[in-house]
Design a protein around this motif. Structure first.
Motif, mmCIF file in Angstrom:
data_model
loop_
_atom_site.group_PDB
_atom_site.id
_atom_site.type_symbol
_atom_site.label_atom_id
_atom_site.label_comp_id
_atom_site.label_asym_id
_atom_site.label_seq_id
_atom_site.Cartn_x
_atom_site.Cartn_y
_atom_site.Cartn_z
ATOM 1 N N THR A 199 1.204 -1.004 -0.161
ATOM 2 C CA THR A 199 0.613 -0.341 -0.033
ATOM 3 C C THR A 199 0.676 1.523 -0.528
ATOM 4 O OG1 THR A 199 -1.933 -1.045 1.192
ATOM 5 C CG2 THR A 199 -1.930 1.241 1.385
ATOM 6 N N GLY A 200 1.667 0.972 0.790
ATOM 7 C CA GLY A 200 2.169 2.206 0.683
ATOM 8 C C GLY A 200 3.641 2.877 -0.590
ATOM 9 N N VAL A 201 4.211 1.811 -0.417
ATOM 10 C CA VAL A 201 4.875 1.385 -2.167
ATOM 11 C C VAL A 201 4.123 1.961 -3.480
ATOM 12 C CG1 VAL A 201 6.132 0.143 -4.023
ATOM 13 C CG2 VAL A 201 6.381 -0.559 -1.272
ATOM 14 N N ALA A 202 3.231 1.336 -3.456
ATOM 15 C CA ALA A 202 2.028 2.138 -4.499
ATOM 16 C C ALA A 202 1.909 3.975 -4.586
ATOM 17 C CB ALA A 202 0.876 1.454 -4.459
ATOM 18 N N SER A 203 1.636 4.448 -3.213
ATOM 19 C CA SER A 203 1.457 5.101 -3.082
ATOM 20 C C SER A 203 2.723 6.029 -3.791
ATOM 21 C CB SER A 203 1.014 5.778 -0.797
ATOM 22 O OG SER A 203 1.692 7.464 -1.385
ATOM 23 N N ALA A 204 3.955 5.818 -2.795
ATOM 24 C CA ALA A 204 4.959 6.722 -3.737
ATOM 25 C C ALA A 204 5.411 6.210 -4.696
ATOM 26 C CB ALA A 204 6.622 5.820 -2.172
ATOM 27 N N GLU A 205 4.775 4.895 -5.564
ATOM 28 C CA GLU A 205 5.565 5.245 -7.203
ATOM 29 C C GLU A 205 4.427 6.262 -7.555
ATOM 30 O OE1 GLU A 205 7.904 0.749 -6.567
ATOM 31 O OE2 GLU A 205 5.685 1.130 -7.663
#
Length: 233
Positions: A184-190
């Motif tokens: 979830t966090g990776v998706a937000s950052a990317e």
């Protein structure tokens, strides 16, 4: 899959340092994912529901509304989202009253980023009250600012949190490195256009373009970040 490049291999790296480093909190800097689950399980137990461990991977790293909404759906509880959110936050704060354990390498990394003068911000899906409780252990002095999930219109996995943090630092998101532990966090950052270092906690994360996966914060250092910048640009 983790990065094959060790900290020792990057000590002579001469690439540019990131413009800023943006860090997640739960499961990334502070070992709280298990504590959150304990708080959720306790609140639902008080209502007569036993949470199966299979749901942990669904709720980890997400905003409270999504996590609690999923647990409401699987248990059929009649309690409201608002009631459950308040109860879970209160139970979590009780559990961390004596401090929250830091992830291995967290304090050393924050100290090193400060020594190199690299702007650092905390970007979390947790609410402000909860972040402030954990900052008593982590130390607010390590961050230019902290951004809570209830201080943005749309939280992770939407890019708004990281776009907001980069803008507050006057930085191009592409020049920022984000450290996250969940998909979830990776998706937000990317989605925000940031470079990502993933340190998976409960859910595996694969490496990919613009994304480096490591096993622990202990693998990270400013020379490592410089070598990362060199390899990506």
């Amino acid at each position: 899959m983790t990065s094959s490049i060790s900290v020792a291999d990057t000590r002579m790296a001469h690439g540019p340092a990131p413009r800023a480093v943006l860090l997640d909190l739960d499961g990334t800097l502070v070992d709280t994912e298990g504590i959150w689950w304990a708080a959720e399980a306790a609140v639902f137990a008080d209502l007569g529901h036993v949470l199966d461990d299979e749901h942990r991977s669904v709720v980890v790293g997400g905003p409270m509304s999504r996590s609690v909404g999923h647990l409401m759906s699987v248990t059929g509880t009649t309690a409201t989202l608002g009631e459950l959110t308040v109860s879970i936050n209160e139970r979590f704060e009780q559990l961390i009253e004596r401090g929250a354990p830091l992830m291995p390498g967290a304090r050393r990394l924050l100290t090193e980023l400060a020594a190199y003068g690299i702007p650092t911000a905390l970007v979390s899906a947790s609410h402000r009250r909860t972040i402030d409780a954990m900052l008593r252990t982590l130390g607010p002095e390590h961050f230019a600012f902290t951004l809570a999930g209830d201080e943005v219109t749309r939280t992770k996995p939407h890019p708004e949190p990281y776009l907001t943090a980069a803008a507050r630092l006057g930085a191009d998101p592409a020049a920022c490195v984000v450290v996250e532990d969940t998909p979830t966090g990776v998706a937000s950052a990317e989605a925000a256009g940031c470079q990502v270092i993933a340190v998976p906690s409960l859910v595996p994360i694969e490496s990919g373009p613009g994304r480096t996966v490591v096993g622990s914060l202990e693998e990270l250092s400013v020379p490592f970040l410089r070598s990362l910048n060199t390899r990506i640009h």
